[in-house]
Structures are given as C-alpha cells and as structure tokens.
Design a protein around this motif. Structure first.
Motif, PDB file in Angstrom:
ATOM      1  N   CYS A  87      17.774  20.730 -18.311  1.00  0.00           N
ATOM      2  CA  CYS A  87      17.852  21.387 -17.003  1.00  0.00           C
ATOM      3  C   CYS A  87      19.217  21.054 -16.404  1.00  0.00           C
ATOM      4  CB  CYS A  87      16.726  20.917 -16.091  1.00  0.00           C
ATOM      5  SG  CYS A  87      16.806  21.623 -14.434  1.00  0.00           S
ATOM      6  N   ILE A  88      20.053  22.083 -16.244  1.00  0.00           N
ATOM      7  CA  ILE A  88      21.384  21.895 -15.686  1.00  0.00           C
ATOM      8  C   ILE A  88      21.367  22.375 -14.245  1.00  0.00           C
ATOM      9  CG2 ILE A  88      23.822  22.521 -15.881  1.00  0.00           C
ATOM     10  CD1 ILE A  88      23.387  22.903 -18.881  1.00  0.00           C
ATOM     11  N   LEU A  89      21.561  21.456 -13.319  1.00  0.00           N
ATOM     12  CA  LEU A  89      21.565  21.763 -11.889  1.00  0.00           C
ATOM     13  C   LEU A  89      23.003  21.992 -11.461  1.00  0.00           C
ATOM     14  CD1 LEU A  89      18.707  21.736 -10.668  1.00  0.00           C
ATOM     15  CD2 LEU A  89      18.904  19.945 -12.391  1.00  0.00           C
ATOM     16  N   GLY A  90      23.391  23.254 -11.367  1.00  0.00           N
ATOM     17  CA  GLY A  90      24.757  23.615 -11.015  1.00  0.00           C
ATOM     18  C   GLY A  90      25.355  24.522 -12.071  1.00  0.00           C
ATOM     19  N   GLY A  91      25.707  25.731 -11.669  1.00  0.00           N
ATOM     20  CA  GLY A  91      26.206  26.717 -12.627  1.00  0.00           C
ATOM     21  C   GLY A  91      27.701  26.903 -12.603  1.00  0.00           C
ATOM     22  N   ILE A 116      20.819  17.349 -16.052  1.00  0.00           N
ATOM     23  CA  ILE A 116      22.245  17.230 -15.790  1.00  0.00           C
ATOM     24  C   ILE A 116      22.499  17.682 -14.357  1.00  0.00           C
ATOM     25  CG2 ILE A 116      24.557  17.764 -16.626  1.00  0.00           C
ATOM     26  CD1 ILE A 116      22.691  16.622 -18.776  1.00  0.00           C
ATOM     27  N   ILE A 117      22.990  16.788 -13.512  1.00  0.00           N
ATOM     28  CA  ILE A 117      23.233  17.104 -12.108  1.00  0.00           C
ATOM     29  C   ILE A 117      24.728  17.327 -11.911  1.00  0.00           C
ATOM     30  CG2 ILE A 117      22.946  16.332  -9.724  1.00  0.00           C
ATOM     31  CD1 ILE A 117      20.685  14.496 -10.728  1.00  0.00           C
ATOM     32  N   VAL A 118      25.101  18.598 -11.779  1.00  0.00           N
ATOM     33  CA  VAL A 118      26.512  18.975 -11.599  1.00  0.00           C
ATOM     34  C   VAL A 118      26.609  19.996 -10.469  1.00  0.00           C
ATOM     35  CG1 VAL A 118      27.419  18.411 -13.888  1.00  0.00           C
ATOM     36  CG2 VAL A 118      26.249  20.592 -13.540  1.00  0.00           C
ATOM     37  N   THR A 119      25.947  19.704  -9.351  1.00  0.00           N
ATOM     38  CA  THR A 119      26.022  20.608  -8.207  1.00  0.00           C
ATOM     39  C   THR A 119      27.394  20.462  -7.547  1.00  0.00           C
ATOM     40  OG1 THR A 119      25.200  19.077  -6.511  1.00  0.00           O
ATOM     41  CG2 THR A 119      23.555  20.227  -7.853  1.00  0.00           C
ATOM     42  N   ARG A 120      27.588  21.160  -6.436  1.00  0.00           N
ATOM     43  CA  ARG A 120      28.928  21.221  -5.854  1.00  0.00           C
ATOM     44  C   ARG A 120      29.151  20.236  -4.712  1.00  0.00           C
ATOM     45  NH1 ARG A 120      25.896  25.429  -4.048  1.00  0.00           N
ATOM     46  NH2 ARG A 120      25.870  25.914  -1.821  1.00  0.00           N
ATOM     47  N   GLY A 121      28.234  19.287  -4.490  1.00  0.00           N
ATOM     48  CA  GLY A 121      28.454  18.388  -3.371  1.00  0.00           C
ATOM     49  C   GLY A 121      27.564  17.177  -3.380  1.00  0.00           C
ATOM     50  N   HIS A 122      27.979  16.125  -2.651  1.00  0.00           N
ATOM     51  CA  HIS A 122      27.235  14.862  -2.578  1.00  0.00           C
ATOM     52  C   HIS A 122      25.794  15.068  -2.111  1.00  0.00           C
ATOM     53  CE1 HIS A 122      31.181  13.384  -3.098  1.00  0.00           C
ATOM     54  NE2 HIS A 122      31.062  12.210  -2.490  1.00  0.00           N
ATOM     55  N   SER A 123      25.628  15.861  -1.041  1.00  0.00           N
ATOM     56  CA  SER A 123      24.294  15.995  -0.452  1.00  0.00           C
ATOM     57  C   SER A 123      23.338  16.688  -1.416  1.00  0.00           C
ATOM     58  CB  SER A 123      24.370  16.777   0.862  1.00  0.00           C
ATOM     59  OG  SER A 123      24.887  18.082   0.652  1.00  0.00           O
ATOM     60  N   TYR A 124      23.832  17.695  -2.146  1.00  0.00           N
ATOM     61  CA  TYR A 124      22.975  18.376  -3.117  1.00  0.00           C
ATOM     62  C   TYR A 124      22.611  17.427  -4.252  1.00  0.00           C
ATOM     63  CZ  TYR A 124      24.641  22.593  -0.743  1.00  0.00           C
ATOM     64  OH  TYR A 124      24.946  23.541   0.194  1.00  0.00           O
ATOM     65  N   LYS A 149      22.389  14.182  -4.184  1.00  0.00           N
ATOM     66  CA  LYS A 149      21.421  13.196  -3.706  1.00  0.00           C
ATOM     67  C   LYS A 149      20.028  13.812  -3.633  1.00  0.00           C
ATOM     68  CE  LYS A 149      20.682  12.110   0.630  1.00  0.00           C
ATOM     69  NZ  LYS A 149      19.204  12.096   0.738  1.00  0.00           N
ATOM     70  N   GLU A 150      19.950  15.039  -3.125  1.00  0.00           N
ATOM     71  CA  GLU A 150      18.669  15.725  -2.997  1.00  0.00           C
ATOM     72  C   GLU A 150      18.008  15.893  -4.359  1.00  0.00           C
ATOM     73  OE1 GLU A 150      15.515  17.250  -1.405  1.00  0.00           O
ATOM     74  OE2 GLU A 150      17.200  17.097  -0.005  1.00  0.00           O
ATOM     75  N   VAL A 151      18.790  16.318  -5.345  1.00  0.00           N
ATOM     76  CA  VAL A 151      18.250  16.541  -6.684  1.00  0.00           C
ATOM     77  C   VAL A 151      17.896  15.219  -7.351  1.00  0.00           C
ATOM     78  CG1 VAL A 151      18.771  17.400  -8.989  1.00  0.00           C
ATOM     79  CG2 VAL A 151      19.468  18.728  -6.989  1.00  0.00           C
ATOM     80  N   LEU A 152      18.783  14.233  -7.243  1.00  0.00           N
ATOM     81  CA  LEU A 152      18.535  12.954  -7.906  1.00  0.00           C
ATOM     82  C   LEU A 152      17.273  12.282  -7.374  1.00  0.00           C
ATOM     83  CD1 LEU A 152      19.408  10.819  -9.902  1.00  0.00           C
ATOM     84  CD2 LEU A 152      20.935   9.864  -8.170  1.00  0.00           C
ATOM     85  N   ALA A 153      17.032  12.376  -6.069  1.00  0.00           N
ATOM     86  CA  ALA A 153      15.820  11.791  -5.492  1.00  0.00           C
ATOM     87  C   ALA A 153      14.575  12.382  -6.133  1.00  0.00           C
ATOM     88  CB  ALA A 153      15.797  12.019  -3.981  1.00  0.00           C
ATOM     89  N   GLN A 154      14.599  13.681  -6.403  1.00  0.00           N
ATOM     90  CA  GLN A 154      13.451  14.334  -7.044  1.00  0.00           C
ATOM     91  C   GLN A 154      13.328  13.931  -8.511  1.00  0.00           C
ATOM     92  OE1 GLN A 154      13.136  18.688  -5.970  1.00  0.00           O
ATOM     93  NE2 GLN A 154      15.034  18.192  -4.886  1.00  0.00           N
ATOM     94  N   MET A 155      14.450  13.879  -9.215  1.00  0.00           N
ATOM     95  CA  MET A 155      14.414  13.586 -10.642  1.00  0.00           C
ATOM     96  C   MET A 155      13.950  12.159 -10.923  1.00  0.00           C
ATOM     97  SD  MET A 155      15.074  16.415 -12.032  1.00  0.00           S
ATOM     98  CE  MET A 155      14.397  17.260 -10.604  1.00  0.00           C
ATOM     99  N   LEU A 156      14.242  11.239  -9.991  1.00  0.00           N
ATOM    100  CA  LEU A 156      13.807   9.857 -10.175  1.00  0.00           C
ATOM    101  C   LEU A 156      12.291   9.713 -10.065  1.00  0.00           C
ATOM    102  CD1 LEU A 156      16.600   7.910  -8.245  1.00  0.00           C
ATOM    103  CD2 LEU A 156      16.214   7.963 -10.715  1.00  0.00           C
ATOM    104  N   GLN A 157      11.622  10.743  -9.575  1.00  0.00           N
ATOM    105  CA  GLN A 157      10.159  10.730  -9.489  1.00  0.00           C
ATOM    106  C   GLN A 157       9.527  11.460 -10.673  1.00  0.00           C
ATOM    107  OE1 GLN A 157       8.553  11.243  -5.340  1.00  0.00           O
ATOM    108  NE2 GLN A 157      10.689  11.660  -4.856  1.00  0.00           N
ATOM    109  N   THR A 158      10.336  11.803 -11.672  1.00  0.00           N
ATOM    110  CA  THR A 158       9.835  12.433 -12.885  1.00  0.00           C
ATOM    111  C   THR A 158       9.943  11.449 -14.051  1.00  0.00           C
ATOM    112  OG1 THR A 158      11.960  13.319 -13.701  1.00  0.00           O
ATOM    113  CG2 THR A 158      10.771  14.619 -12.018  1.00  0.00           C
ATOM    114  N   ILE A 162      18.776  11.331 -17.229  1.00  0.00           N
ATOM    115  CA  ILE A 162      19.233  11.867 -15.949  1.00  0.00           C
ATOM    116  C   ILE A 162      20.701  11.510 -15.811  1.00  0.00           C
ATOM    117  CG2 ILE A 162      18.949  11.866 -13.440  1.00  0.00           C
ATOM    118  CD1 ILE A 162      16.095  10.796 -13.870  1.00  0.00           C
ATOM    119  N   GLY A 163      21.553  12.527 -15.807  1.00  0.00           N
ATOM    120  CA  GLY A 163      22.985  12.296 -15.690  1.00  0.00           C
ATOM    121  C   GLY A 163      23.533  12.966 -14.439  1.00  0.00           C
TER     122      GLY A 163
END
Length: 350
Positions: free
Chosen positions: A199-203, A264-272, A274-283, A288-289
C-alpha cells in the motif's frame, strides 16, 4: 493479533483442553480503533491474548466475556466509545462496535473438527474464507461455521449456505484485500489470505516509480492519494488498484492491511504522514516505511508519543526509509526502498 499468532495460541489451548471466549469485531462505525475481524481471546481467569483496541471498550468486553464463560453461550454485544473515551486513546471522535463473543469448548467434537480443518489449511498455505452464521435469537440457536477455499468446502450443507459459498468462490480473488464483513446481517465472512500486498500512500514522483517497481517484484500494489491528478489509472497503468480518497483519516476503511502487508508512507506533508502512521501502527503490517529526513521523523514521532504511542510502537517503523545507498533521484530512492522491502521480505523480522 496477526493470524499466525492467533492460530498458534488457539492450537496450544486446544492441546491443553483450555476453553476460552473469542471476541471478534463484526461491525464498527466512527473511529473505533480496530477494524472488522479483529480478535481477542479471553481465558477463564480473564487474562487476554490479542486486542480489539484497548481502553474502556476492551474492559467492557472482558466483563461480558466473564458471563459467557459462566453461561457457555455465545453473545452479541454493542459497545459505544464516547468522544471522551476516544480522546483518551488519541482519536478525534468516538465510534460503535458490534462484537461477537463465542465460547470455544474443546469438549465439542464439531469445534475440534472445524479448527483442525483451519489448522490444516493454514499450515498447507492454502487461502481460505471462514463463514459464521449470526443467529438473530442466540437464546435458542448455536453458531454455525464453514470454511471454503477457491475449490473446496467444509461444513454442513444447505441451499442457503451453498448459494453464499458459490458467490464467494466466484469472487474469491476480489475478497483477497477486503476486511471481514457482514453479509445481509446474517453471515460474517472472514478472508484468510497470505499474498503480500503493498500500500503506497502518496502518488507523487517516488510513489509512481516505486509502484511500478513493486509490481515487477510480484506484489499486489495499491496506490492511494487525495489528489485525482496524481492517483488515476492513466498515470498508474501497471498497478492493481488506484484509489482517490477525500482525506487520509480512514485509510484502513479502503484498503486491507494484514500481517503480510508492506506500507509505504510518501505523502506530501508532515501532518498527512503523522495521520497515516498513527493508523498503520494499529495494524499488523509486516513493514511500515515513512519517507523524510531525521528531523521530520523526530517531529512526527514526538507528536505520536504525545498522543499515547510508545517507543516500542515507533520501533516498528523504517524511517528514514530505504537502505543507505546515497540515493538521490526518485528512481534511486525507489530502488533503495524496494531493496529494504526485499530485505524484510526474505530476512528475519525486525
């Protein structure tokens, strides 16, 4: 709880003839911390294995499990997580969960037979689906369960269940990356698959190159972004799924993350991020990169620590992402990330 851990624990309890209550989330709404299919085992002494999210809801489930141990009869309970309860868990708003509490009694030959079938399928690396009938009147009915593979079926036959099984088999591969779900409020369907997905977060530029590279490595690849100009089929021609979301708040509602998943977390900003990483840590994600400098990583980590995550949680994250090969261009960075994924895929767990 990862599926392999869950099955190992159940098998050990079977060998010890240790009965227990199995709590499974059937439905959730709002920001309940775990998704459909999440499980927790409650022993006779009310100690637990696994989690369905922690906090007040988990405490209430354990209390309800004590009654199930006493009555030796399954129950279906609705639990409400208030906004105040959610805030204590670092979430924005509350949610509701419907939970099945079933009594696993090893003196029952049907229970033994069913789990033995599941153990055999899992050990032989055969993908399968578990189906549980949810009775409307649990005072006078018992739970019925079935298992089916793409070609096989285990359990008592009826016209109704065979019709559902036929539909599942015809759409077997479409179930691979869906969460467990209720079918017509009567049947709970839980896919158990081993195929690895990315799952790649950020296109953006790195996401595009990495998606194509991961596909060539044999992964099932999903790209998610909140910008349609970056996440579309014309831009990503080789990946399996491209999804446009209104925001990054509920990623686990749109993609299946299991113990075989690479995120893979490659969104365009810190806040995004953090939002995604918080969710992924509950999976139960295998990898998780998160991209970014050490300073950015430390800022995101500090925010998550203040929200209640632990250093042990953050130790799961590969950040800065990728092997240290002095990569500079999007193509080189994608190679470094893919190489690290292969290292995790083939080597011992971190």
């Amino acid at each position: 709880m990862a599926m392999n851990d869950y099955l190992k624990i159940v098998r050990k309890m079977q060998k010890n003839s240790e009965n227990f209550v199995l709590a499974t989330i059937l439905e959730k709404t709002g920001s309940a911390p775990r998704s459909e299919g999440a499980k927790m085992l409650i022993k006779r002494n009310l100690s637990i294995e696994g989690t369905i999210g922690g906090g007040l809801v988990e405490a209430m489930v354990i209390k309800a499990a004590a009654r199930v141990h006493q009555d030796q009869q399954f129950r279906i309970e609705d639990f409400i997580l208030s906004n105040k309860d959610a805030a204590s868990l670092g979430m924005v708003c509350g949610g509701d969960v419907k939970i099945l509490l079933e009594y696993i009694d090893w003196a029952d030959p049907k229970t033994n037979g069913f789990f033995n079938e599941i153990f055999d399928l899992y050990e032989n690396k055969i993908d399968f689906v578990i189906i549980t009938k949810i009775p409307k009147d649990y005072e006078n009915e018992r739970l019925e369960k079935w298992a089916c593979t793409e070609t096989g079926f285990y359990g008592a036959e009826s016209d109704e269940i065979l019709s559902l099984v036929k539909d599942i088999k015809e759409n077997f591969y479409q179930l691979k990356y869906k969460d467990a779900y209720l079918q017509n409020n009567c049947y709970f369907v839980e896919p158990y698959f081993k195929t690895e997905n990315v799952c790649i977060l950020g296109g953006g530029h790195i996401g595009k190159v990495l998606a194509e590279l991961c596909k060539s490595l044999g992964f099932y690849v999903t790209v998610i972004d909140d910008r349609e100009e970056f996440a579309n089929a014309k831009r990503f021609t080789t990946v399996d799924e491209v999804k446009v979301v209104p925001g990054f708040e509920h990623i686990t509602d749109v993609v299946k993350i299991s113990q075989h998943s690479f995120v893979i977390i490659v969104t365009r900003g810190h806040s995004y991020d953090k939002e995604v990483l918080a969710q992924m840590l509950q999976t139960d994600a295998k990898y998780i990169g998160m991209i970014g400098s050490t300073n950015k990583r430390n800022h995101v980590y500090q925010c998550l620590l203040e929200e209640g995550f632990t250093f042990r949680d953050l130790d799961r994250v590969y950040s800065p992402i990728g092997l240290p090969i002095h990569a500079d261009t999007p193509e080189e960075i994608a190679v470094s990330i893919a190489a690290e994924m292969i290292q995790v895929r083939r080597g011992p767990q971190k």
